[in-house]
Design an enzyme around this catalytic site. Structure first.
Site, PDB file in Angstrom:
ATOM      1  N   ARG A  65       0.779  -1.036   0.068  1.00 55.82           N
ATOM      2  CA  ARG A  65      -0.029   0.129   0.067  1.00 55.82           C
ATOM      3  C   ARG A  65       0.820   1.359  -0.043  1.00 55.82           C
ATOM      4  NH1 ARG A  65      -2.793  -4.038   2.182  1.00 55.82           N
ATOM      5  NH2 ARG A  65      -1.833  -3.603   4.531  1.00 55.82           N
ATOM      6  N   GLU A 102       5.030 -11.619  14.632  1.00 53.05           N
ATOM      7  CA  GLU A 102       4.438 -12.056  15.613  1.00 53.05           C
ATOM      8  C   GLU A 102       5.017 -13.329  15.654  1.00 53.05           C
ATOM      9  OE1 GLU A 102       0.096 -12.783  17.800  1.00 53.05           O
ATOM     10  OE2 GLU A 102       0.240 -11.934  15.942  1.00 53.05           O
TER      11      GLU A 102
END
Length: 181
Positions: A65, A102
């Site tokens: 993006r 993560e």
């Protein structure tokens, strides 16, 4: 920050989607911002107003993006645009920076020679969450001897404390998102 209604228009054009991509996540969807030509223009204009007089020579957009918001900013301020991509997407010689997720790690890459030691770089992405991607992008830029002037994002998820990972790196954000589902 502009008090002329632009930030409010941008914020109201971003759709929050609960439990995407997994339960407990409130996804900030900028595709609805892109469907609103005025909100999209406001986003670009606010960034251009901020950076037009800062001697930026490179706008580095983080995949994917950052590729939407970076090029219009680069064109408007007279800077070159450099894509920072996921592995094995750029032809030719690249430098890489690995960063933690993560669960596990990921990597981003940039063409060798795209950014020069004397460049002043603006890093653009749509969102700052944990800060891992922006931190890796900044490390890539600094490794070639260029200066990161600032990181610019449309949205910040402040609860994830991404700014902490960036240390004293300047960060500019248009919209603070609520992360509660």
């Amino acid at each position: 920050m502009a008090s002329d209604g632009r930030v409010e228009r941008i914020a109201s054009s971003i759709r929050a989607i609960p439990n995407f991509p997994k339960p407990g996540i409130l996804f900030q969807d900028i595709t609805t911002l892109l469907l609103d030509p005025q909100a999209f223009r406001d986003t670009s204009d606010l960034f251009v107003e901020r950076y037009k007089d800062k001697d930026i020579t490179v706008v580095a957009g983080v995949e994917a993006r950052g590729f939407i918001f970076g090029p219009p900013i680069a064109l408007a301020i007279g800077a070159k645009f450099v894509p920072i991509r996921k592995p094995k997407k750029l032809p030719g010689e690249v430098i890489s920076e690995e960063y933690s997720l993560e669960y596990g790690t990921d990597k981003i890459e940039m063409h060798v020679g795209a950014v020069q030691p004397n460049d002043r770089v603006l890093i653009v992405d749509d969102l700052i969450a944990t800060g891992g991607t922006l931190c890796a992008a900044a490390k890539l830029i600094e490794r070639v001897g260029a200066k990161v002037v600032e990181c610019a994002c449309v949205i910040e998820l402040p609860e994830l404390k991404g700014r902490d990972k960036l240390g004293d790196m300047p960060v500019f954000v248009l919209v603070q998102a609520d992360e509660s589902v």
